[in-house]
Design a protein around this motif. Structure first.
Motif, short mmCIF file in Angstrom:
data_model
loop_
_atom_site.label_atom_id
_atom_site.label_comp_id
_atom_site.label_asym_id
_atom_site.label_seq_id
_atom_site.Cartn_x
_atom_site.Cartn_y
_atom_site.Cartn_z
N LYS A 93 1.06 -1.34 0.03
CA LYS A 93 -0.08 0.21 -0.23
C LYS A 93 0.98 1.12 -0.25
N THR A 94 0.10 1.74 -0.47
CA THR A 94 0.60 3.65 -0.83
C THR A 94 0.26 4.69 -0.65
N ALA A 95 0.52 5.46 -0.51
CA ALA A 95 -0.44 7.30 -0.09
C ALA A 95 0.62 8.03 -0.64
N GLY A 96 -0.83 9.25 -0.77
CA GLY A 96 0.38 10.62 -1.05
C GLY A 96 -0.52 11.47 -1.16
N LEU A 97 -0.46 13.06 -1.76
CA LEU A 97 -0.61 14.22 -2.40
C LEU A 97 -0.85 14.14 -3.83
N THR A 98 -1.80 14.26 -4.07
CA THR A 98 -0.57 16.33 -5.04
C THR A 98 -1.46 16.72 -5.33
N PRO A 99 -0.54 17.97 -4.66
CA PRO A 99 -0.17 19.76 -4.23
C PRO A 99 -0.62 19.76 -6.35
N LYS A 100 -0.71 21.27 -6.03
CA LYS A 100 -1.20 21.89 -7.31
C LYS A 100 -0.08 23.09 -7.17
N TYR A 101 -0.01 22.60 -8.51
CA TYR A 101 1.25 24.22 -9.16
C TYR A 101 0.53 25.51 -8.72
N GLN A 102 1.78 26.16 -8.16
CA GLN A 102 1.72 27.30 -7.54
C GLN A 102 2.54 27.85 -8.44
N GLY A 103 2.92 27.89 -9.54
CA GLY A 103 3.58 28.98 -10.46
C GLY A 103 4.62 29.45 -9.80
N LYS A 104 5.91 30.70 -9.97
CA LYS A 104 6.95 30.67 -10.08
C LYS A 104 7.89 30.53 -8.55
N LYS A 105 6.78 31.06 -7.52
CA LYS A 105 7.03 32.03 -6.29
C LYS A 105 8.11 30.49 -5.68
N MET A 106 7.79 29.81 -5.89
CA MET A 106 7.62 27.71 -5.91
C MET A 106 8.93 27.01 -5.75
N PHE A 107 9.92 28.18 -6.89
CA PHE A 107 11.11 27.30 -7.25
C PHE A 107 12.26 28.05 -6.79
N ARG A 108 12.71 29.48 -6.39
CA ARG A 108 13.55 29.97 -5.82
C ARG A 108 13.65 30.35 -4.79
N ILE A 109 14.49 30.85 -4.06
CA ILE A 109 14.70 31.24 -2.98
C ILE A 109 16.01 32.26 -2.92
N ASP B 75 8.56 17.90 -6.22
CA ASP B 75 7.15 17.24 -5.64
C ASP B 75 7.61 18.89 -4.82
N ALA B 76 8.97 19.22 -4.36
CA ALA B 76 9.19 20.35 -3.84
C ALA B 76 8.74 21.74 -3.91
N ALA B 77 8.92 21.80 -5.86
CA ALA B 77 8.61 22.99 -5.89
C ALA B 77 6.67 22.91 -6.50
N ARG B 78 6.38 21.54 -6.31
CA ARG B 78 4.96 21.91 -6.67
C ARG B 78 5.09 22.01 -8.52
N ALA B 79 5.71 21.30 -8.90
CA ALA B 79 6.23 20.50 -10.36
C ALA B 79 5.70 19.56 -10.63
N LEU B 80 4.60 20.07 -10.79
CA LEU B 80 3.47 18.49 -11.45
C LEU B 80 2.09 19.21 -12.04
N ASP B 81 1.25 17.54 -12.74
CA ASP B 81 0.77 18.62 -13.63
C ASP B 81 -0.40 18.46 -12.93
N SER B 82 -1.44 19.57 -11.66
CA SER B 82 -2.61 19.65 -11.04
C SER B 82 -3.69 18.56 -11.28
N LEU B 83 -3.47 17.72 -12.47
CA LEU B 83 -4.68 17.25 -13.10
C LEU B 83 -4.44 15.69 -12.64
N THR B 84 -3.77 15.69 -13.07
CA THR B 84 -3.47 13.96 -13.37
C THR B 84 -2.58 13.94 -12.04
#
Lengths: 64, 393
Positions: B251-267, B275-284
């Motif tokens: 068994k495995t589990a998880g969460l699909t966060p939504k893409y949040q745009g540019k702000k998530m990629f760099r500080i 996934d740390a940057a929410r760089a994923l297809d929000s639909l699937t």
């Protein structure tokens, strides 16, 4: 007795899905378990609602 | 205090691609991984589109469990559409892929330390200078570096504590539960999606074949109630009904966060990938290819930063996430909009859409498929879907 979050380690799949949901940043996925910082937790129960396997529960804190 | 040019946190597909780029450019890079070895435990549905995957890397046969040529979608009333799509995708063997990608980075000169967690980065306000690493025995050490890459998944503490990420809104994200199911019979070249509010409220259920006798069967749901009851109940019901005699082995589990745009990629000099940057297809919820790609771009940007070719954050920003988003931002935004439509679909809408898709693919092949044209066609034939167009704007 205060109420606090309890992680049922036999159910938790360590997916980490609850971690980014926590508004207080109280959850942390450690090496082999999910840890909850009870000093930060406000018992909002979002993680309990999220968990797909019901591994997070409310429990009574027992001082031993 | 030990010192590297770069530290990468997380040896999943994003981290290993980044570390490989940096090491290949001749810089010292430390990659840390929480688990005992990269790739385990597996927490993924393992599906990728073939073309986008092969654009990033030449796949080894041992990474591939099955080759997908047909996509079948089943409506709430049992009606369905099967689309022949030769070479559509692969169901991967993620533990093997992850392990090999990490070894590829190591072979290029990266140092890999397993059973090590990156807890947070420290700096002087303008620049992060060091990272705290924690080991299972409780030992904590600080490591210095010029640039940091957070590739530590949806649970990324590094990105959040550095100030990149905020808490995710539970109303916007699915809870995912997936089983590895054995002792079943299925077509190994076909992936199936089941939609509708009975099978998976505001989400979908997938059957991804791993072999003629095993599959990853999972679902993602959004609900206001305690989701463990919904997810477990619905997935168990589906497996029992459709695959009598099935055995759940994992068994495995998880969460699909939504893409949040540019702000998530760099500080500052901390880049986030996968996934740390929410760089994923929000639909699937598909994230493997985007993780590898964002990791590769982040690694390339880090190497250029280290070469002194980058004198300020503006230029670094142009490299990452700039170059990655030049290629992917439109797609990631489109999927987010489609997701906003998707969660509003009712069972009758699904039935209509699948009927329209069946009609479309009777006359058209998947070659040269145009998402916009397909959507326009759908709305023309199913006018009541027009109420949802505002979510696409």
């Amino acid at each position: 007795m205060p109420i606090m979050l309890v992680v049922n380690e036999s159910l938790c799949l360590e997916c980490g899905g609850c971690v980014p949901l926590c508004p207080e940043d109280a959850l942390f996925l450690s090496f082999n378990c999910l840890e909850c910082n009870t000093d930060l937790c406000t018992l909002c129960r979002i993680c309990i609602q999220f968990c797909p396997v019901g591994a997070i529960e409310e429990g009574e804190y027992v001082d031993v | 205090m030990s010192m590297y040019d770069a530290v990468v946190i997380g040896a999943g597909p994003a981290g290993s691609m980044a570390a490989y780029e940096i090491a290949s450019a001749g810089y010292s890079v430390l990659m840390v991984e929480k688990h005992k070895r990269p790739g385990l435990p597996m927490c993924c549905a393992e599906g990728v589109g073939r073309i986008s995957f092969e654009k990033i890397i030449d796949p080894k046969p041992e990474w591939i469990s099955s080759r997908i040529d047909t996509v079948r979608v089943v409506a709430p009333d049992g009606s369905d559409v099967s689309v022949a799509y030769p070479g559509a995708g692969y169901i991967l063997e993620r533990p093997r892929l992850d392990y090999d990608l990490a070894q590829r980075a190591v072979a290029a000169g990266c140092r890999l330390e397993c059973e090590t967690i990156g807890t947070h980065v420290d700096g002087n306000g303008d620049r992060f200078e060091s990272i705290e690493l924690r080991r299972p025995d409780g030992e904590r050490v600080m490591v210095k570096a010029a640039i940091f890459i957070a590739a530590d998944g949806i649970e990324s503490q590094i990105a959040r504590r550095a100030g990149v990420a905020n808490a995710v809104d539970i109303e916007q994200v699915e809870s995912i539960l997936e089983y590895r199911v054995e002792n079943i019979d299925l077509k190994v070249d076909t992936i199936e999606f089941f939609v509708g509010n009975d099978v998976a409220p505001k989400g979908y259920l997938w059957v991804f074949p791993k072999s003629p006798n095993s599959a990853n069967i999972g679902l993602g749901i959004i609900s206001d109630t305690k989701r463990s009851e919904e997810a477990g109940y619905r997935l168990d019901k589906f497996v029992e009904k459709n695959y009598p005699g099935a055995v759940v082995t994992h068994k495995t589990a998880g969460l699909t966060p939504k893409y949040q745009g540019k702000k998530m990629f760099r500080i500052r000099n901390l880049l986030a990938a996968g996934d740390a940057a929410r760089a994923l297809d929000s639909l699937t919820g598909a994230g493997i290819v985007n993780a590898m790609m964002s990791g590769k771009y982040a690694g390339a940007a880090a190497a250029e930063y280290l070469s002194d070719g980058v004198d300020g954050y503006n230029k670094l920003d142009n490299l990452y996430p700039g170059r990655f988003l030049e290629v992917k931002a439109d797609e990631l935004s489109l999927y987010l909009k489609l997701k906003n439509v998707y969660i509003r679909l009712k069972d009758d809408d699904f039935i209509d859409i699948i009927k329209a898709l069946r009609e479309y693919f009777t006359e058209n092949s998947t070659e040269g498929i145009n998402t916009g044209r397909l959507l326009a066609g759908l709305i023309r034939t199913r006018p009541r879907l027009i109420r949802l167009v505002k979510y696409l704007l």
